[in-house]
Every structure is written in structure tokens, then in C-alpha cells.
Design a protein around this motif. Sequence first.
Motif, mmCIF file in Angstrom:
data_model
loop_
_atom_site.group_PDB
_atom_site.id
_atom_site.type_symbol
_atom_site.label_atom_id
_atom_site.label_comp_id
_atom_site.label_asym_id
_atom_site.label_seq_id
_atom_site.Cartn_x
_atom_site.Cartn_y
_atom_site.Cartn_z
ATOM 1 N N LEU A 119 0.821 -1.212 0.000
ATOM 2 C CA LEU A 119 0.000 0.000 0.000
ATOM 3 C C LEU A 119 0.857 1.265 0.000
ATOM 4 O O LEU A 119 0.568 2.225 -0.725
ATOM 5 N N LEU A 120 1.922 1.252 0.806
ATOM 6 C CA LEU A 120 2.769 2.435 0.900
ATOM 7 C C LEU A 120 3.773 2.527 -0.243
ATOM 8 O O LEU A 120 4.477 3.522 -0.370
ATOM 9 N N ALA A 121 3.800 1.500 -1.091
ATOM 10 C CA ALA A 121 4.628 1.575 -2.297
ATOM 11 C C ALA A 121 3.930 2.356 -3.406
ATOM 12 O O ALA A 121 4.562 2.719 -4.400
ATOM 13 N N VAL A 122 2.643 2.631 -3.208
ATOM 14 C CA VAL A 122 1.868 3.355 -4.217
ATOM 15 C C VAL A 122 2.119 4.860 -4.089
ATOM 16 O O VAL A 122 1.916 5.441 -3.021
ATOM 17 N N ASN A 123 2.587 5.466 -5.154
ATOM 18 C CA ASN A 123 2.803 6.914 -5.215
ATOM 19 C C ASN A 123 3.570 7.475 -4.021
ATOM 20 O O ASN A 123 3.082 8.364 -3.318
ATOM 21 N N PRO A 124 4.765 6.967 -3.754
ATOM 22 C CA PRO A 124 5.566 7.571 -2.673
ATOM 23 C C PRO A 124 6.010 8.977 -3.047
ATOM 24 O O PRO A 124 5.919 9.377 -4.217
ATOM 25 N N GLU A 125 6.489 9.704 -2.069
ATOM 26 C CA GLU A 125 6.948 11.083 -2.295
ATOM 27 C C GLU A 125 7.993 11.131 -3.408
ATOM 28 O O GLU A 125 7.915 11.954 -4.303
ATOM 29 N N THR A 126 8.961 10.230 -3.314
ATOM 30 C CA THR A 126 9.991 10.122 -4.358
ATOM 31 C C THR A 126 10.288 8.645 -4.569
ATOM 32 O O THR A 126 10.727 7.973 -3.635
ATOM 33 N N ARG A 127 10.063 8.152 -5.767
ATOM 34 C CA ARG A 127 10.258 6.734 -6.017
ATOM 35 C C ARG A 127 11.702 6.307 -5.790
ATOM 36 O O ARG A 127 11.973 5.254 -5.217
ATOM 37 N N GLU A 128 12.654 7.136 -6.216
ATOM 38 C CA GLU A 128 14.071 6.782 -6.051
ATOM 39 C C GLU A 128 14.437 6.676 -4.572
ATOM 40 O O GLU A 128 15.139 5.744 -4.163
ATOM 41 N N ASP A 129 13.974 7.627 -3.760
ATOM 42 C CA ASP A 129 14.264 7.585 -2.321
ATOM 43 C C ASP A 129 13.581 6.386 -1.680
ATOM 44 O O ASP A 129 14.144 5.725 -0.805
ATOM 45 N N TRP A 130 12.349 6.074 -2.130
ATOM 46 C CA TRP A 130 11.635 4.910 -1.598
ATOM 47 C C TRP A 130 12.432 3.628 -1.857
ATOM 48 O O TRP A 130 12.534 2.754 -0.982
ATOM 49 N N VAL A 135 6.612 -1.124 10.011
ATOM 50 C CA VAL A 135 5.545 -0.224 9.567
ATOM 51 C C VAL A 135 5.980 1.230 9.690
ATOM 52 O O VAL A 135 5.751 2.042 8.779
ATOM 53 N N LEU A 136 6.606 1.575 10.799
ATOM 54 C CA LEU A 136 7.091 2.942 10.987
ATOM 55 C C LEU A 136 8.102 3.318 9.912
ATOM 56 O O LEU A 136 8.110 4.444 9.397
ATOM 57 N N HIS A 137 8.965 2.354 9.561
ATOM 58 C CA HIS A 137 9.951 2.614 8.512
ATOM 59 C C HIS A 137 9.264 2.819 7.168
ATOM 60 O O HIS A 137 9.652 3.714 6.393
ATOM 61 N N GLU A 138 8.249 2.015 6.875
ATOM 62 C CA GLU A 138 7.567 2.144 5.593
ATOM 63 C C GLU A 138 6.832 3.474 5.480
ATOM 64 O O GLU A 138 6.736 4.050 4.384
ATOM 65 N N ILE A 139 6.325 3.974 6.584
ATOM 66 C CA ILE A 139 5.712 5.311 6.574
ATOM 67 C C ILE A 139 6.764 6.360 6.214
ATOM 68 O O ILE A 139 6.527 7.244 5.383
ATOM 69 N N GLY A 140 7.940 6.237 6.824
ATOM 70 C CA GLY A 140 9.026 7.169 6.514
ATOM 71 C C GLY A 140 9.478 7.063 5.076
ATOM 72 O O GLY A 140 9.775 8.077 4.429
ATOM 73 N N ALA A 141 9.521 5.849 4.555
ATOM 74 C CA ALA A 141 9.945 5.657 3.171
ATOM 75 C C ALA A 141 8.914 6.216 2.196
ATOM 76 O O ALA A 141 9.272 6.763 1.148
ATOM 77 N N HIS A 142 7.638 6.097 2.518
ATOM 78 C CA HIS A 142 6.584 6.574 1.628
ATOM 79 C C HIS A 142 6.572 8.101 1.528
ATOM 80 O O HIS A 142 6.529 8.655 0.425
ATOM 81 N N TYR A 143 6.594 8.745 2.675
ATOM 82 C CA TYR A 143 6.481 10.207 2.682
ATOM 83 C C TYR A 143 7.824 10.906 2.512
ATOM 84 O O TYR A 143 7.869 12.100 2.272
ATOM 85 N N GLN A 144 8.916 10.146 2.644
ATOM 86 C CA GLN A 144 10.264 10.687 2.794
ATOM 87 C C GLN A 144 10.386 11.135 4.252
ATOM 88 O O GLN A 144 9.560 11.908 4.728
ATOM 89 N N TYR A 145 11.366 10.635 4.946
ATOM 90 C CA TYR A 145 11.441 10.803 6.393
ATOM 91 C C TYR A 145 11.288 12.251 6.836
ATOM 92 O O TYR A 145 10.617 12.549 7.824
ATOM 93 N N SER A 146 11.913 13.157 6.121
ATOM 94 C CA SER A 146 11.885 14.561 6.542
ATOM 95 C C SER A 146 10.572 15.252 6.204
ATOM 96 O O SER A 146 10.364 16.411 6.582
ATOM 97 N N ASN A 147 9.649 14.520 5.530
ATOM 98 C CA ASN A 147 8.365 15.126 5.150
ATOM 99 C C ASN A 147 7.158 14.414 5.745
ATOM 100 O O ASN A 147 6.024 14.728 5.361
ATOM 101 N N VAL A 148 7.357 13.460 6.635
ATOM 102 C CA VAL A 148 6.219 12.750 7.228
ATOM 103 C C VAL A 148 5.319 13.762 7.946
ATOM 104 O O VAL A 148 5.781 14.487 8.834
ATOM 105 N N PRO A 149 4.036 13.835 7.580
ATOM 106 C CA PRO A 149 3.169 14.901 8.114
ATOM 107 C C PRO A 149 2.566 14.593 9.485
ATOM 108 O O PRO A 149 1.363 14.719 9.700
ATOM 109 N N TYR A 150 3.390 14.192 10.426
ATOM 110 C CA TYR A 150 2.874 13.843 11.754
ATOM 111 C C TYR A 150 2.230 15.041 12.437
ATOM 112 O O TYR A 150 1.270 14.897 13.197
#
Length: 220
Positions: free
Chosen positions: A34-45, A81-96
Motif C-alpha cells: 500500500l505504501l509503495a503506491v505513489n511515494p513522495e519520491t520513487r528513487e528515495d523509496w 511499519v514505521l519505517h515504511e511510513i518514513g519511506a513513503h512520505y520521505q522521512y523529513s516530510n512525514v506529516p505527523y
Amino acid sequence: MHATATTNESPRPGRHNARFALALLGAFLLVFALLAVNPETREDWLLENMLAVAALAWLIPSYRRLPLSNLACGLLFVFGVLHEIGAHYQYSNVPYDRWFAAISGGHSLDALFGFERNQYDRLVHFLYGLLITPVAAEVISARIRLRGAWLFLLPVTFVMSHSLIYELIEWFAASLFGGDLGQAYLGTQGDVWDAQKDMVLATLGSLIAQPLWIWRRARH
């Protein structure tokens, strides 16, 4: 104070259940997909998930030889799961902060604590020490009989060394790819001491987790 090699003498903390482990693996793979779909940046993911895939490639076949306890499997799942959230949004952009505002009536977590940068990556480094130390301790104690101070020190130093290795991998990848991708993967957000702070937080989490693991182990 000594540690000696063993194959089956060390106590195994906690129960393990293959069906529970399989269910968590399935749940993680679903989250991963699910978090592989449309990540912030595919290369960073892709970069962020290289180590996650490598970890799965080791954990899955090794489970038959060394079944992890239900607790260890649960901790790995939460961290994954926490890591996958960071990978999806890009760690520095996670909208917590936006998520917190949505459940708190518009309040800002960053403003509350005076944060001037996105803290999600710092949280995950701390949780790496807190959540992975019991897993490392379980694996190590199943292979080596730990006594005295080694029972405390070896799992902690294991996590510390892996935290250092990860920071070196980040540095190497950032140097190799450079540009926006390198900076996104490095995730310093302008802090020249970012790597050192991340390692300290992982160590702090490990130092908190290990006494709790020893206490739990003694009860079993």
C-alpha cells in the motif's frame, strides 16, 4: 564476566507461534504494498527499502532455525511499519504534525515542543534502539550464553554498531547519488550533527529497552 558459545542451552524468552509470525508477515507485506503506491519520491523509496528487503531476506529463512518469540515478531512488525511510513512520505516530510492537529483540534505538536525541524526520523532512530534491542538480545542469547555484564552490554553494543553502520551507508549513498536524491536519503535537514544525534537516540532507546528485556527474561 564472560560469554561462551552454545547452541541449545540458553533460555528462549517468550513463546513463539508460527501462525502469528506468518500473520504479521502478511500484514507487513500488505502495508509495504500500500505504501509503495505513489511515494513522495520513487528513487528515495527504493533506497530506503533496500535494507528492509535485505532484512526480510534474512529473517524469513532463518525463522525455521531460530523461531523468534511473539514479542520479537511484534516489535519487528511495528518498526517495519514505521519505517515504511518514513519511506513513503520521505522521512523529513512525514506529516505527523498535520495528523496530530487533526486529532487534537488544530494544535501543533511541533509548536508544543518547540521543534524547528521534522522529528520523525529522530523518533524512528530512538525506536530502533527501543524496539530492535530485545530482538537482537533474543537472537544473541539463543546462540551465546551471556552472563554478568555481557548480558546487558552485548545487545546494546550490537545496536550501537548497526546504528553506526547505517549512518555510514547513508553517507556513502548520499555521496554516490548526490543532488536532491542524496540529500533526501541523508535527511540531515541542515543539521551538521544529525548523524551523531541519530546514533545517540538509538543508543538511548537501547539502554532503556535492555533492562526491561533482562527483567522479562528473568521472569521466564
